[in-house]
Design a protein around this motif. Sequence first.
Motif, PDB file in Angstrom:
ATOM      1  N   ASP A 160     -94.874  33.750  73.116  1.00 36.72           N
ATOM      2  CA  ASP A 160     -94.459  34.061  74.489  1.00 36.72           C
ATOM      3  C   ASP A 160     -95.632  34.036  75.460  1.00 36.72           C
ATOM      4  O   ASP A 160     -95.682  34.809  76.420  1.00 36.72           O
ATOM      5  CB  ASP A 160     -93.772  35.436  74.554  1.00 36.72           C
ATOM      6  CG  ASP A 160     -92.428  35.437  73.850  1.00 36.72           C
ATOM      7  OD1 ASP A 160     -91.771  34.375  73.817  1.00 36.72           O
ATOM      8  OD2 ASP A 160     -92.041  36.495  73.321  1.00 36.72           O
ATOM      9  N   LEU A 161     -96.573  33.153  75.198  1.00 38.74           N
ATOM     10  CA  LEU A 161     -97.722  32.982  76.084  1.00 38.74           C
ATOM     11  C   LEU A 161     -97.735  31.556  76.615  1.00 38.74           C
ATOM     12  O   LEU A 161     -97.650  30.604  75.843  1.00 38.74           O
ATOM     13  CB  LEU A 161     -99.036  33.249  75.333  1.00 38.74           C
ATOM     14  CG  LEU A 161     -99.335  34.697  74.925  1.00 38.74           C
ATOM     15  CD1 LEU A 161    -100.557  34.730  74.021  1.00 38.74           C
ATOM     16  CD2 LEU A 161     -99.548  35.571  76.153  1.00 38.74           C
ATOM     17  N   ASP A 162     -97.826  31.428  77.939  1.00 33.04           N
ATOM     18  CA  ASP A 162     -98.036  30.093  78.487  1.00 33.04           C
ATOM     19  C   ASP A 162     -99.531  29.810  78.488  1.00 33.04           C
ATOM     20  O   ASP A 162    -100.332  30.617  78.000  1.00 33.04           O
ATOM     21  CB  ASP A 162     -97.431  29.973  79.888  1.00 33.04           C
ATOM     22  CG  ASP A 162     -98.028  30.956  80.885  1.00 33.04           C
ATOM     23  OD1 ASP A 162     -99.068  31.588  80.574  1.00 33.04           O
ATOM     24  OD2 ASP A 162     -97.460  31.102  81.987  1.00 33.04           O
ATOM     25  N   GLY A 165    -101.604  32.443  80.253  1.00 35.00           N
ATOM     26  CA  GLY A 165    -101.634  33.682  79.502  1.00 35.00           C
ATOM     27  C   GLY A 165    -102.559  33.606  78.296  1.00 35.00           C
ATOM     28  O   GLY A 165    -103.295  34.558  78.001  1.00 35.00           O
ATOM     29  N   ALA A 166    -102.527  32.464  77.604  1.00 42.34           N
ATOM     30  CA  ALA A 166    -103.406  32.275  76.447  1.00 42.34           C
ATOM     31  C   ALA A 166    -104.869  32.274  76.870  1.00 42.34           C
ATOM     32  O   ALA A 166    -105.738  32.853  76.199  1.00 42.34           O
ATOM     33  CB  ALA A 166    -103.047  30.978  75.730  1.00 42.34           C
ATOM     34  N   THR A 216    -104.093  44.026  73.096  1.00 37.56           N
ATOM     35  CA  THR A 216    -102.649  44.246  73.116  1.00 37.56           C
ATOM     36  C   THR A 216    -102.162  44.434  74.557  1.00 37.56           C
ATOM     37  O   THR A 216    -101.143  43.857  74.974  1.00 37.56           O
ATOM     38  CB  THR A 216    -102.268  45.489  72.285  1.00 37.56           C
ATOM     39  OG1 THR A 216    -102.636  45.274  70.914  1.00 37.56           O
ATOM     40  CG2 THR A 216    -100.788  45.764  72.351  1.00 37.56           C
ATOM     41  N   ALA A 217    -102.896  45.226  75.315  1.00 38.87           N
ATOM     42  CA  ALA A 217    -102.535  45.438  76.722  1.00 38.87           C
ATOM     43  C   ALA A 217    -102.622  44.128  77.515  1.00 38.87           C
ATOM     44  O   ALA A 217    -101.765  43.840  78.350  1.00 38.87           O
ATOM     45  CB  ALA A 217    -103.461  46.480  77.336  1.00 38.87           C
ATOM     46  N   VAL A 218    -103.658  43.352  77.246  1.00 39.55           N
ATOM     47  CA  VAL A 218    -103.807  42.056  77.928  1.00 39.55           C
ATOM     48  C   VAL A 218    -102.645  41.127  77.575  1.00 39.55           C
ATOM     49  O   VAL A 218    -102.084  40.456  78.449  1.00 39.55           O
ATOM     50  CB  VAL A 218    -105.156  41.407  77.557  1.00 39.55           C
ATOM     51  CG1 VAL A 218    -105.235  39.986  78.093  1.00 39.55           C
ATOM     52  CG2 VAL A 218    -106.312  42.236  78.102  1.00 39.55           C
ATOM     53  N   THR A 219    -102.275  41.089  76.297  1.00 39.38           N
ATOM     54  CA  THR A 219    -101.186  40.211  75.861  1.00 39.38           C
ATOM     55  C   THR A 219     -99.860  40.606  76.511  1.00 39.38           C
ATOM     56  O   THR A 219     -99.091  39.750  76.960  1.00 39.38           O
ATOM     57  CB  THR A 219    -101.047  40.251  74.332  1.00 39.38           C
ATOM     58  OG1 THR A 219    -102.301  39.890  73.726  1.00 39.38           O
ATOM     59  CG2 THR A 219     -99.973  39.292  73.858  1.00 39.38           C
ATOM     60  N   LEU A 220     -99.600  41.898  76.561  1.00 42.56           N
ATOM     61  CA  LEU A 220     -98.368  42.368  77.213  1.00 42.56           C
ATOM     62  C   LEU A 220     -98.333  41.963  78.682  1.00 42.56           C
ATOM     63  O   LEU A 220     -97.318  41.514  79.199  1.00 42.56           O
ATOM     64  CB  LEU A 220     -98.256  43.897  77.069  1.00 42.56           C
ATOM     65  CG  LEU A 220     -97.916  44.417  75.680  1.00 42.56           C
ATOM     66  CD1 LEU A 220     -98.074  45.935  75.623  1.00 42.56           C
ATOM     67  CD2 LEU A 220     -96.491  44.023  75.297  1.00 42.56           C
ATOM     68  N   GLY A 221     -99.469  42.124  79.352  1.00 40.01           N
ATOM     69  CA  GLY A 221     -99.540  41.734  80.764  1.00 40.01           C
ATOM     70  C   GLY A 221     -99.392  40.246  80.957  1.00 40.01           C
ATOM     71  O   GLY A 221     -98.717  39.788  81.884  1.00 40.01           O
ATOM     72  N   HIS A 225     -96.225  37.815  82.977  1.00 43.23           N
ATOM     73  CA  HIS A 225     -96.453  36.853  84.031  1.00 43.23           C
ATOM     74  C   HIS A 225     -96.176  35.406  83.584  1.00 43.23           C
ATOM     75  O   HIS A 225     -96.388  34.479  84.329  1.00 43.23           O
ATOM     76  CB  HIS A 225     -97.892  36.948  84.540  1.00 43.23           C
ATOM     77  CG  HIS A 225     -98.161  38.216  85.287  1.00 43.23           C
ATOM     78  ND1 HIS A 225     -98.561  39.374  84.658  1.00 43.23           N
ATOM     79  CD2 HIS A 225     -98.048  38.527  86.609  1.00 43.23           C
ATOM     80  CE1 HIS A 225     -98.719  40.337  85.556  1.00 43.23           C
ATOM     81  NE2 HIS A 225     -98.399  39.865  86.739  1.00 43.23           N
ATOM     82  N   ALA A 226     -95.716  35.258  82.345  1.00 42.92           N
ATOM     83  CA  ALA A 226     -95.448  33.920  81.832  1.00 42.92           C
ATOM     84  C   ALA A 226     -94.200  33.326  82.505  1.00 42.92           C
ATOM     85  O   ALA A 226     -93.279  34.030  82.858  1.00 42.92           O
ATOM     86  CB  ALA A 226     -95.234  33.990  80.328  1.00 42.92           C
TER      87      ALA A 226
END
Length: 226
Positions: A160-162, A165-166, A216-221, A225-226
């Motif tokens: 679930d990362l564009d 985001g990655a 984890t917090a960065v990934t959720l954020g 926004h993806a």
Amino acid sequence: MRLRYRGAVSQPKQRARSAQDKQLRRMALLDAARELAIEQGVREVTLAAVTARVGLHPSAVRRYFESREELLLELAEQGWADWRDRLVTGLNDAHGLSAEQIADLVSGSLEQLPLFCDLLTHVVLSLEGAVRLERARRYKIAASAAYDTMTQALVGADADLDRQGAQTLLTAAMSCAAYLFQLSRPSATLRQLYTEQPRWAHDALRFREQLTSLLTAVTLGARQHA
């Protein structure tokens, strides 16, 4: 305190003549620098110590590396390839991971590369700005290629990362790993303070746990926004 080496060859070895001999000598210098950096930390590595471990006269290293900074930048470049390989391998069979699982996978790939985490700090502070333009360019090309490969691997892992985001996750991983690694290797003075005040050491010495929590917090954020 600098380490004194015992058993170092007092006279320089015969000068390497063939291309193969020169490559072997170059690799020996890199291996010596890597060992010293792991033992003492990157900041303590000197050309004199590297050549002493290999058994060469200090001037001999100039035939292979122009400076301490170039030698260490070579190790950093290799570190990017190692990180890429570890992360891509870890993501190969990963699908539908939670944010914490992704973060743990990324932090785990960095935990296995302590020298690279140490070098990340010094690359920015001193290494890449102290070498010739072409050498700095070669480092940037290699680092960018590894970064792009890891970005694509994260995007393709059904996480679930564009792409943006990655990239955000990887940039945060690099920055946080560099900082947290330095915290996790305290000096003798800080170790004494941590013994006296254990609560100060609670976060500083938990490299992977802290890195995973932040990522984890960065990934959720990034997912939002993806």
